[in-house]
Design a protein around this motif. Structure first.
Motif, mmCIF file in Angstrom:
data_model
loop_
_atom_site.group_PDB
_atom_site.id
_atom_site.type_symbol
_atom_site.label_atom_id
_atom_site.label_comp_id
_atom_site.label_asym_id
_atom_site.label_seq_id
_atom_site.Cartn_x
_atom_site.Cartn_y
_atom_site.Cartn_z
ATOM 1 N N MET A 143 10.369 11.707 41.488
ATOM 2 C CA MET A 143 9.021 11.170 41.325
ATOM 3 C C MET A 143 8.870 9.870 42.119
ATOM 4 S SD MET A 143 6.914 10.500 37.797
ATOM 5 C CE MET A 143 8.178 9.425 37.133
ATOM 6 N N PHE A 144 9.895 9.031 42.099
ATOM 7 C CA PHE A 144 9.850 7.799 42.894
ATOM 8 C C PHE A 144 9.940 8.112 44.379
ATOM 9 C CE2 PHE A 144 11.024 5.697 38.872
ATOM 10 C CZ PHE A 144 10.125 4.650 38.900
ATOM 11 N N MET A 145 10.728 9.112 44.751
ATOM 12 C CA MET A 145 10.849 9.475 46.163
ATOM 13 C C MET A 145 9.540 10.032 46.707
ATOM 14 S SD MET A 145 14.636 11.216 46.135
ATOM 15 C CE MET A 145 14.540 11.737 47.835
ATOM 16 N N TYR A 146 8.765 10.726 45.858
ATOM 17 C CA TYR A 146 7.491 11.301 46.277
ATOM 18 C C TYR A 146 6.331 10.315 46.174
ATOM 19 C CZ TYR A 146 9.327 16.087 46.377
ATOM 20 O OH TYR A 146 10.015 17.236 46.690
ATOM 21 N N ASN A 147 6.570 9.119 45.649
ATOM 22 C CA ASN A 147 5.501 8.139 45.496
ATOM 23 C C ASN A 147 4.834 7.872 46.849
ATOM 24 O OD1 ASN A 147 4.371 5.221 45.403
ATOM 25 N ND2 ASN A 147 4.698 5.758 43.254
ATOM 26 N N PRO A 148 3.503 7.957 46.925
ATOM 27 C CA PRO A 148 2.830 7.853 48.228
ATOM 28 C C PRO A 148 2.933 6.482 48.885
ATOM 29 C CG PRO A 148 1.223 7.941 46.438
ATOM 30 C CD PRO A 148 2.551 8.230 45.825
ATOM 31 N N THR A 149 3.205 5.425 48.116
ATOM 32 C CA THR A 149 3.239 4.080 48.702
ATOM 33 C C THR A 149 4.662 3.543 48.861
ATOM 34 O OG1 THR A 149 2.909 3.142 46.486
ATOM 35 C CG2 THR A 149 0.951 3.480 47.867
ATOM 36 N N ILE A 150 5.518 3.750 47.856
ATOM 37 C CA ILE A 150 6.870 3.187 47.929
ATOM 38 C C ILE A 150 7.944 4.258 48.073
ATOM 39 C CG2 ILE A 150 6.198 1.189 46.541
ATOM 40 C CD1 ILE A 150 7.627 2.515 44.161
ATOM 41 N N GLY A 151 7.548 5.520 48.139
ATOM 42 C CA GLY A 151 8.508 6.609 48.212
ATOM 43 C C GLY A 151 9.238 6.652 49.534
ATOM 44 N N ASN A 154 7.899 9.364 52.324
ATOM 45 C CA ASN A 154 6.801 8.948 53.197
ATOM 46 C C ASN A 154 7.230 7.858 54.174
ATOM 47 O OD1 ASN A 154 4.881 10.733 52.327
ATOM 48 N ND2 ASN A 154 3.847 9.313 50.948
ATOM 49 N N LYS A 155 8.174 7.009 53.772
ATOM 50 C CA LYS A 155 8.678 5.982 54.688
ATOM 51 C C LYS A 155 9.344 6.627 55.896
ATOM 52 C CE LYS A 155 7.645 2.354 52.114
ATOM 53 N NZ LYS A 155 6.616 1.376 52.541
ATOM 54 N N VAL A 156 10.120 7.688 55.649
ATOM 55 C CA VAL A 156 10.772 8.394 56.757
ATOM 56 C C VAL A 156 9.735 9.088 57.627
ATOM 57 C CG1 VAL A 156 12.372 10.253 57.329
ATOM 58 C CG2 VAL A 156 12.917 8.674 55.480
ATOM 59 N N LEU A 157 8.729 9.705 57.000
ATOM 60 C CA LEU A 157 7.682 10.382 57.775
ATOM 61 C C LEU A 157 6.897 9.403 58.620
ATOM 62 C CD1 LEU A 157 6.293 12.932 55.142
ATOM 63 C CD2 LEU A 157 7.864 13.380 57.029
ATOM 64 N N ASN A 158 6.690 8.178 58.117
ATOM 65 C CA ASN A 158 5.969 7.174 58.894
ATOM 66 C C ASN A 158 6.725 6.784 60.161
ATOM 67 O OD1 ASN A 158 3.907 7.111 57.009
ATOM 68 N ND2 ASN A 158 4.747 5.384 55.877
ATOM 69 N N HIS A 163 1.403 10.472 58.778
ATOM 70 C CA HIS A 163 0.762 9.639 57.767
ATOM 71 C C HIS A 163 1.263 10.005 56.374
ATOM 72 C CE1 HIS A 163 -1.886 7.802 60.670
ATOM 73 N NE2 HIS A 163 -2.250 9.006 61.114
ATOM 74 N N ASP A 164 0.968 9.122 55.420
ATOM 75 C CA ASP A 164 1.413 9.342 54.039
ATOM 76 C C ASP A 164 0.873 10.660 53.484
ATOM 77 O OD1 ASP A 164 2.699 6.939 54.130
ATOM 78 O OD2 ASP A 164 1.133 5.821 53.067
ATOM 79 N N VAL A 165 1.729 11.345 52.744
ATOM 80 C CA VAL A 165 1.369 12.618 52.119
ATOM 81 C C VAL A 165 1.348 12.427 50.605
ATOM 82 C CG1 VAL A 165 2.035 15.036 51.773
ATOM 83 C CG2 VAL A 165 2.416 13.932 54.008
ATOM 84 N N GLN A 166 0.284 12.882 49.981
ATOM 85 C CA GLN A 166 0.186 12.829 48.513
ATOM 86 C C GLN A 166 0.937 14.038 47.932
ATOM 87 O OE1 GLN A 166 -1.326 10.334 46.889
ATOM 88 N NE2 GLN A 166 -2.040 9.313 48.749
#
Length: 311
Positions: A143-151, A154-158, A163-166
């Motif tokens: 759940m923390f890894m999938y968090n759209p802001t601090i996950g 998404n950091k790796v995808l950026n 862009h961030d994925v919900q």
């Protein structure tokens, strides 16, 4: 000296078989050993199953008490209810996402870990370490890894320009996200069983293959997979059953949402029984799920066992 004569009409005594005398005490002894298991199965399996089948034929109150007999009306309603049909679709998609991919990854890791290399024991421990974590703890981590802001995902995808994925809030990605986490949670058990099956294959078969000069892929197709087929048959059957019964990560990560995209049948049963207090409908859904699992397992035994080689 008196003699005892036997006439034609005199009764003839029939000697009883000693085995028949022993059969009844042996039966009682056997039943006494089975009694604890029969009690446990009766209380925790057979009685709930019969009660569920019974309640599926009734309209119930909020306490689960039957009020009105409606026969198969609960089942007819479910198969016309778009929410239940969505639950069935989500369930079968979830099974399709998790079982084949999880099995392929676990088999790949087991083949690597079965090689006789220095330090391979460390990797075997790492590959199976997911077994040591509960579903709740693993789900919170994901759940923390999938968090759209601090996950971290998404950091790796950026970093690669995405862009961030919900992940857990977008219906297009929610079921895939839960499936990925489920594969990770189950892969340790699957890997360990497959590794045990690989290590039970006779090494002489590979020695003869190497002497004959055949390639690794030929050994994999003609030796490894056929000899591993009993283990594969077991793990595929168990994986299908577990996938149909998945609940914990759905409850923690998405609670069946968004827009019922992850509302699998087990979670739908939970919501109808303990949130909406519609025990009759929940019992009917549980009955349908039971027969779905029974059908899949029967097909697995009918079709899959033909390809199993026990020697």
């Amino acid at each position: 000296m008196s003699a005892v004569t036997k006439t034609a009409n005199s009764p003839v005594s029939v000697s009883s078989n000693p085995q028949e005398k022993k059969s009844m005490p042996n039966l009682l002894v056997g039943l006494s050993y089975l009694l604890p298991s029969l009690l446990l199965f009766g209380v925790f399996l057979f009685y709930p199953m019969i009660k569920t089948l019974y309640l599926s034929l009734f309209i119930t109150d909020t306490q689960g008490n039957p009020l009105k007999f409606v026969g198969l009306q609960n089942f007819f309603y479910l198969f016309t209810d778009p929410n239940f049909l969505q639950s069935m679709k989500a369930t079968f998609l979830f099974v399709l996402y998790t079982v084949p991919i999880g099995l392929i990854i676990a088999l790949f890791l087991a083949l690597i870990a079965n090689e006789k290399l220095k330090g391979i024991g460390f990797f075997r421990t790492m590959f199976s370490s997911a077994m040591g974590m509960s579903v709740a703890a693993s789900s919170v981590i994901w759940m923390f890894m999938y968090n759209p802001t601090i996950g971290v995902i998404n950091k790796v995808l950026n970093l690669v320009g995405i862009h961030d994925v919900q992940w857990l809030l977008d219906p297009k990605y929610a079921l895939i996200a839960v499936s990925i986490s489920t594969i990770w949670m189950n892969i340790g058990f699957t890997f360990l069983i497959l590794l045990g099956g690989l290590q039970n294959i006779d090494e002489k078969l590979y020695e003869n293959a190497r002497i004959a000069g055949v390639s690794y892929w030929y050994q994999l197709r003609k030796i490894t997979l056929p000899m591993l087929s009993p283990t594969l048959f077991f793990i595929i059957t168990v994986s299908f059953i577990n996938a149909f019964q998945t609940f914990g990560q759905i409850d923690i990560l998405t609670k069946g949402g968004p827009t019922d995209s992850t509302n699998v049948i087990v979670y739908s049963i939970y919501k109808d029984a303990f949130v909406n207090y519609n025990v009759g409908s929940a019992s009917a859904q549980a009955t349908i799920l039971f027969f779905c699992i029974l059908l899949v397992t029967a097909l697995q035994f009918k079709l899959g066992e033909r390809k199993v080689h026990y020697q």
